[in-house]
Design an enzyme around this catalytic site. Structure first.
Site, PDB file in Angstrom:
ATOM      1  N   PRO A 132       0.816  -1.222   0.000  1.00 34.23           N
ATOM      2  CA  PRO A 132       0.000   0.000   0.000  1.00 34.23           C
ATOM      3  C   PRO A 132       0.851   1.273   0.000  1.00 34.23           C
ATOM      4  O   PRO A 132       0.503   2.245  -0.654  1.00 34.23           O
ATOM      5  CB  PRO A 132      -0.826  -0.126   1.284  1.00 34.23           C
ATOM      6  CG  PRO A 132      -0.902  -1.604   1.534  1.00 34.23           C
ATOM      7  CD  PRO A 132       0.379  -2.188   1.022  1.00 34.23           C
ATOM      8  N   ALA A 134       4.208   1.287  -0.808  1.00 31.56           N
ATOM      9  CA  ALA A 134       5.426   1.081  -1.609  1.00 31.56           C
ATOM     10  C   ALA A 134       5.028   0.573  -2.989  1.00 31.56           C
ATOM     11  O   ALA A 134       4.982  -0.623  -3.243  1.00 31.56           O
ATOM     12  CB  ALA A 134       6.365   0.085  -0.921  1.00 31.56           C
ATOM     13  N   GLY A 135       4.678   1.537  -3.852  1.00 28.84           N
ATOM     14  CA  GLY A 135       4.346   1.198  -5.246  1.00 28.84           C
ATOM     15  C   GLY A 135       5.550   1.531  -6.102  1.00 28.84           C
ATOM     16  O   GLY A 135       6.498   0.746  -6.202  1.00 28.84           O
ATOM     17  N   TRP A 162      -1.996  -5.496  -4.830  1.00 34.64           N
ATOM     18  CA  TRP A 162      -1.972  -5.579  -6.295  1.00 34.64           C
ATOM     19  C   TRP A 162      -1.345  -6.869  -6.813  1.00 34.64           C
ATOM     20  O   TRP A 162      -0.829  -6.884  -7.931  1.00 34.64           O
ATOM     21  CB  TRP A 162      -1.190  -4.416  -6.920  1.00 34.64           C
ATOM     22  CG  TRP A 162      -1.591  -3.047  -6.523  1.00 34.64           C
ATOM     23  CD1 TRP A 162      -0.786  -2.100  -5.956  1.00 34.64           C
ATOM     24  CD2 TRP A 162      -2.871  -2.437  -6.671  1.00 34.64           C
ATOM     25  NE1 TRP A 162      -1.488  -0.961  -5.733  1.00 34.64           N
ATOM     26  CE2 TRP A 162      -2.781  -1.139  -6.171  1.00 34.64           C
ATOM     27  CE3 TRP A 162      -4.107  -2.886  -7.167  1.00 34.64           C
ATOM     28  CZ2 TRP A 162      -3.859  -0.261  -6.143  1.00 34.64           C
ATOM     29  CZ3 TRP A 162      -5.175  -2.014  -7.147  1.00 34.64           C
ATOM     30  CH2 TRP A 162      -5.035  -0.728  -6.641  1.00 34.64           C
ATOM     31  N   GLN A 361     -12.804   5.530 -31.552  1.00 35.43           N
ATOM     32  CA  GLN A 361     -13.246   6.662 -32.368  1.00 35.43           C
ATOM     33  C   GLN A 361     -13.640   6.203 -33.771  1.00 35.43           C
ATOM     34  O   GLN A 361     -14.666   6.618 -34.310  1.00 35.43           O
ATOM     35  CB  GLN A 361     -12.120   7.710 -32.427  1.00 35.43           C
ATOM     36  CG  GLN A 361     -12.551   9.055 -32.958  1.00 35.43           C
ATOM     37  CD  GLN A 361     -13.601   9.714 -32.051  1.00 35.43           C
ATOM     38  OE1 GLN A 361     -13.694   9.420 -30.864  1.00 35.43           O
ATOM     39  NE2 GLN A 361     -14.407  10.590 -32.636  1.00 35.43           N
ATOM     40  N   ILE A 362     -12.836   5.321 -34.351  1.00 35.89           N
ATOM     41  CA  ILE A 362     -13.118   4.867 -35.723  1.00 35.89           C
ATOM     42  C   ILE A 362     -14.393   4.017 -35.767  1.00 35.89           C
ATOM     43  O   ILE A 362     -15.135   4.041 -36.748  1.00 35.89           O
ATOM     44  CB  ILE A 362     -11.886   4.110 -36.287  1.00 35.89           C
ATOM     45  CG1 ILE A 362     -10.783   5.132 -36.599  1.00 35.89           C
ATOM     46  CG2 ILE A 362     -12.246   3.306 -37.541  1.00 35.89           C
ATOM     47  CD1 ILE A 362      -9.462   4.542 -37.047  1.00 35.89           C
ATOM     48  N   GLU A 388       4.494  -2.760 -13.556  1.00 34.34           N
ATOM     49  CA  GLU A 388       5.920  -2.927 -13.900  1.00 34.34           C
ATOM     50  C   GLU A 388       6.588  -1.553 -14.090  1.00 34.34           C
ATOM     51  O   GLU A 388       7.454  -1.375 -14.945  1.00 34.34           O
ATOM     52  CB  GLU A 388       6.042  -3.814 -15.150  1.00 34.34           C
ATOM     53  CG  GLU A 388       7.431  -4.344 -15.460  1.00 34.34           C
ATOM     54  CD  GLU A 388       7.864  -5.566 -14.663  1.00 34.34           C
ATOM     55  OE1 GLU A 388       7.003  -6.173 -13.985  1.00 34.34           O
ATOM     56  OE2 GLU A 388       9.063  -5.881 -14.705  1.00 34.34           O
TER      57      GLU A 388
HETATM   58  C1  LIG Z   1      -3.787  -4.873 -12.262  1.00 34.63           C
HETATM   59  C2  LIG Z   1      -2.499  -4.745 -11.534  1.00 34.63           C
HETATM   60  C3  LIG Z   1      -1.674  -5.845 -11.394  1.00 34.63           C
HETATM   61  C4  LIG Z   1      -0.477  -5.747 -10.693  1.00 34.63           C
HETATM   62  N1  LIG Z   1       0.284  -6.873 -10.470  1.00 34.63           N
HETATM   63  C5  LIG Z   1       1.314  -6.802  -9.602  1.00 34.63           C
HETATM   64  C6  LIG Z   1       1.978  -7.996  -9.171  1.00 34.63           C
HETATM   65  O1  LIG Z   1       1.672  -9.097  -9.640  1.00 34.63           O
HETATM   66  N2  LIG Z   1       2.956  -7.890  -8.248  1.00 34.63           N
HETATM   67  C7  LIG Z   1       3.320  -6.693  -7.717  1.00 34.63           C
HETATM   68  O2  LIG Z   1       4.209  -6.675  -6.862  1.00 34.63           O
HETATM   69  N3  LIG Z   1       2.723  -5.531  -8.103  1.00 34.63           N
HETATM   70  C8  LIG Z   1       1.729  -5.567  -9.025  1.00 34.63           C
HETATM   71  N4  LIG Z   1       1.075  -4.400  -9.398  1.00 34.63           N
HETATM   72  C9  LIG Z   1       1.482  -3.136  -8.793  1.00 34.63           C
HETATM   73  C10 LIG Z   1       2.049  -2.122  -9.769  1.00 34.63           C
HETATM   74  O3  LIG Z   1       3.352  -2.478 -10.141  1.00 34.63           O
HETATM   75  C11 LIG Z   1       1.953  -0.736  -9.094  1.00 34.63           C
HETATM   76  O4  LIG Z   1       0.597  -0.364  -9.129  1.00 34.63           O
HETATM   77  C12 LIG Z   1       2.812   0.308  -9.770  1.00 34.63           C
HETATM   78  O5  LIG Z   1       4.165   0.042  -9.536  1.00 34.63           O
HETATM   79  C13 LIG Z   1       2.492   1.726  -9.303  1.00 34.63           C
HETATM   80  O6  LIG Z   1       2.466   1.819  -7.931  1.00 34.63           O
HETATM   81  P1  LIG Z   1       1.225   2.552  -7.199  1.00 34.63           P
HETATM   82  O7  LIG Z   1      -0.020   1.944  -7.748  1.00 34.63           O
HETATM   83  O8  LIG Z   1       1.428   2.478  -5.744  1.00 34.63           O
HETATM   84  O9  LIG Z   1       1.271   4.038  -7.703  1.00 34.63           O
HETATM   85  P2  LIG Z   1       2.123   5.243  -7.058  1.00 34.63           P
HETATM   86  O10 LIG Z   1       3.537   4.831  -6.926  1.00 34.63           O
HETATM   87  O11 LIG Z   1       1.422   5.733  -5.847  1.00 34.63           O
HETATM   88  O12 LIG Z   1       2.020   6.334  -8.203  1.00 34.63           O
HETATM   89  C14 LIG Z   1       0.872   7.166  -8.366  1.00 34.63           C
HETATM   90  C15 LIG Z   1       1.173   8.170  -9.472  1.00 34.63           C
HETATM   91  O13 LIG Z   1       2.292   8.997  -9.088  1.00 34.63           O
HETATM   92  C16 LIG Z   1       3.299   8.926 -10.067  1.00 34.63           C
HETATM   93  N5  LIG Z   1       4.618   9.015  -9.428  1.00 34.63           N
HETATM   94  C17 LIG Z   1       5.073   8.356  -8.340  1.00 34.63           C
HETATM   95  N6  LIG Z   1       6.329   8.679  -8.079  1.00 34.63           N
HETATM   96  C18 LIG Z   1       6.707   9.565  -9.032  1.00 34.63           C
HETATM   97  C19 LIG Z   1       7.908  10.276  -9.319  1.00 34.63           C
HETATM   98  N7  LIG Z   1       8.999  10.128  -8.566  1.00 34.63           N
HETATM   99  N8  LIG Z   1       7.937  11.108 -10.377  1.00 34.63           N
HETATM  100  C20 LIG Z   1       6.837  11.257 -11.168  1.00 34.63           C
HETATM  101  N9  LIG Z   1       5.682  10.608 -10.951  1.00 34.63           N
HETATM  102  C21 LIG Z   1       5.608   9.775  -9.907  1.00 34.63           C
HETATM  103  C22 LIG Z   1       3.098   7.579 -10.749  1.00 34.63           C
HETATM  104  O14 LIG Z   1       3.696   7.554 -12.031  1.00 34.63           O
HETATM  105  C23 LIG Z   1       1.590   7.502 -10.791  1.00 34.63           C
HETATM  106  O15 LIG Z   1       1.104   8.224 -11.878  1.00 34.63           O
HETATM  107  C24 LIG Z   1      -0.094  -4.489 -10.149  1.00 34.63           C
HETATM  108  C25 LIG Z   1      -0.911  -3.372 -10.320  1.00 34.63           C
HETATM  109  C26 LIG Z   1      -2.108  -3.485 -10.992  1.00 34.63           C
HETATM  110  C27 LIG Z   1      -2.998  -2.270 -11.107  1.00 34.63           C
END
Ligand SMILES: Cc1cc2nc3c(=O)[nH]c(=O)nc-3n(C[C@H](O)[C@H](O)[C@H](O)COP(=O)(O)OP(=O)(O)OC[C@H]3O[C@@H](n4cnc5c(N)ncnc54)[C@H](O)[C@@H]3O)c2cc1C
Length: 408
Positions: A132, A134-135, A162, A361-362, A388
């Site tokens: 939650p 650490a994305g 996720w 659109q098309i 990813e």
């Molecule tokens: C359907 C789905 C399947 C997935 N499967 C897996 C899986 O199998 N295993 C796994 O471990 N993870 C998985 N993920 C997780 C996925 O890798 C993360 O959602 C992704 O890395 C983004 O993290 P976050 O959602 O916390 O977004 P956040 O990191 O909170 O980012 C939110 C927004 O802020 C932007 N942002 C953040 N930091 C910066 C920066 N320094 N500069 C500019 N912009 C920034 C991002 O680009 C984004 O637009 C999955 C996600 C989804 C939705």
């Protein structure tokens, strides 16, 4: 080292045609149903297992193809069929790569076959890294693994989110912090074997797209795994941590660069998935534009429509070339001096979003309905710029690699 080529060899063409047949005959007709059901398409996985598409052998064969084109070719065909179903088919492979890349031979031999099960009792696997809080910022991971020396066991606590196949997987590969001082270099990966007490599925997410792929939280509450479940083994971990501590002392830059190289190699595969979805939507749009008549002629007779299709095809071909180049570089150990892996994922994923929107659109009103597949493809395409590593993170990686600056 294999020479870079844009031509598939005869064997690869045969595999491509076989995959395309499965994608056209089995995956595509099932796509709308499983999208609506928002469930893992177990019968499709089983069918794929029966003919060898859902298997360790098949995945490993493509993964180790020296031309580097095996994985992107396979991904493109399967995701051309349908992104949600295809992710259910390849999600296990993504977890298996975690073991293939870091595990000992014994760990690979023990756990990877269990990830797939067998054609009469198919299983899936999950790779759990995101949390939650650490994305994009992987270094702020909190899930902690602590070694219990007396019992030679690791105790894991934390919440993952996720996770593709999270909670329904037989084997979960879990990334956890073993040394909080070292940021992402203080992480290690663990196998959590089937049925381990303390691992539970949390919330299952209701998603915008790729709805046939299961995505959920995974809760780890005092999960105990044997020492043998640490991927690579304790000795190797201790050596790696010691090296990382030295590098941190010397200035952390090289530590970050080493971690980035791994992602460069895996990102082109996601780019190839995006190429598959984009190509699928483009084909539907091209076909529709040639048959739909308005003002007494096919709509493709209008430059405004034809030029959109020309741009779509140009972008798809450019995306594929970037993906193939990066895949070839990864397999042949070429240094990613311009973050070519991230480049391929960035361009292909943005292309998939643009092309699928253009396809709606098309098709006009029809494009906006679930009677036609481009609406689903557009929803599916949105994932490629998120998982990813988001597009913004790809740009950061590329910019940092090119400039050598710690751009924020
Ligand atoms: C359907 C789905 C399947 C997935 N499967 C897996 C899986 O199998 N295993 C796994 O471990 N993870 C998985 N993920 C997780 C996925 O890798 C993360 O959602 C992704 O890395 C983004 O993290 P976050 O959602 O916390 O977004 P956040 O990191 O909170 O980012 C939110 C927004 O802020 C932007 N942002 C953040 N930091 C910066 C920066 N320094 N500069 C500019 N912009 C920034 C991002 O680009 C984004 O637009 C999955 C996600 C989804 C939705």
């Amino acid at each position: 080292m294999a020479e870079f080529t844009m031509e598939l060899n005869d064997e690869q063409k045969e595999v491509r045609d076989w995959l395309h047949g499965f994608a056209a005959d089995v995956i595509r007709p099932a796509a709308a149903e499983w999208d609506e059901r928002e469930e893992t398409p177990w019968p499709v996985i089983q069918e794929a297992a029966k003919i060898g598409i859902y298997s360790l052998d098949f995945y490993a064969q493509q993964y180790f193809d020296p031309t580097g084109l095996g994985i992107p070719m396979a991904m493109e065909e399967l995701f051309w069929g349908d992104a949600g179903i295809a992710l259910s088919l390849v999600g296990t492979g993504l977890a298996a790569v975690g073991v293939l890349a870091n595990g000992t031979e014994e760990q690979i031999g023990t756990w990877v076959p269990q990830m797939y099960g067998d054609p009469n009792d198919v299983k899936v696997a999950a790779f759990c890294s995101s949390e939650p809080d650490a994305g994009s910022d992987v270094a702020s991971m909190r899930t902690r693994a602590v070694y219990d020396e007396a019992r030679d066991e690791w105790v894991i606590n934390g919440t993952k989110t996720w996770a593709t196949n999270g909670g329904i997987a037989s084997v979960h590969v879990v990334v956890a912090v073993v040394d909080p001082e070292l940021g992402s270099k203080g992480h290690a990966s663990f196998i959590v074997p089937p049925g381990t007490p303390g691992l539970a599925q949390g919330q299952k997410f209701k998603k915008h797209g790729i709805r046939a792929s299961h995505t959920a939280e995974v809760i780890l509450d005092h999960v105990r795994v044997p020492g043998s479940c640490l991927l690579g083994g304790k000795e190797k971990l201790d050596e790696r941590l010691a090296r990382a501590r030295e590098k941190v002392k010397a200035g952390g830059e090289r530590v970050r660069n080493a971690a980035m190289a791994t992602f460069e190699a895996s990102r082109p595969a996601v780019g190839a998935m995006a190429v598959g979805t984009a190509r699928a939507a483009y084909e539907v749009a091209l076909d529709y534009a040639g048959t739909r008549e308005q003002f007494g002629r096919p709509i493709i007779d209008n430059q405004g429509v034809a030029f959109q299709l020309a741009d779509m095809r140009t972008q798809i071909d450019a995306a594929r070339l970037l993906v193939w180049r990066a895949s070839w570089m990864a397999v042949n150990g070429k240094p990613f001096t311009a973050a070519e892996g991230s480049m391929s994922k960035l361009f292909a994923s943005e292309t998939a979003k643009k092309v699928t929107a253009g396809a709606i659109q098309i098709l006009g009103g029809n494009g906006y309905t679930r009677e036609y597949p481009v609406e689903r493809m557009h929803r599916d395409a949105a994932i490629y710029t998120i998982f990813e590593g988001t597009s913004e993170i790809q740009r950061l990686v590329i910019a940092r690699t090119l400039s050598g600056m710690p751009i924020r």
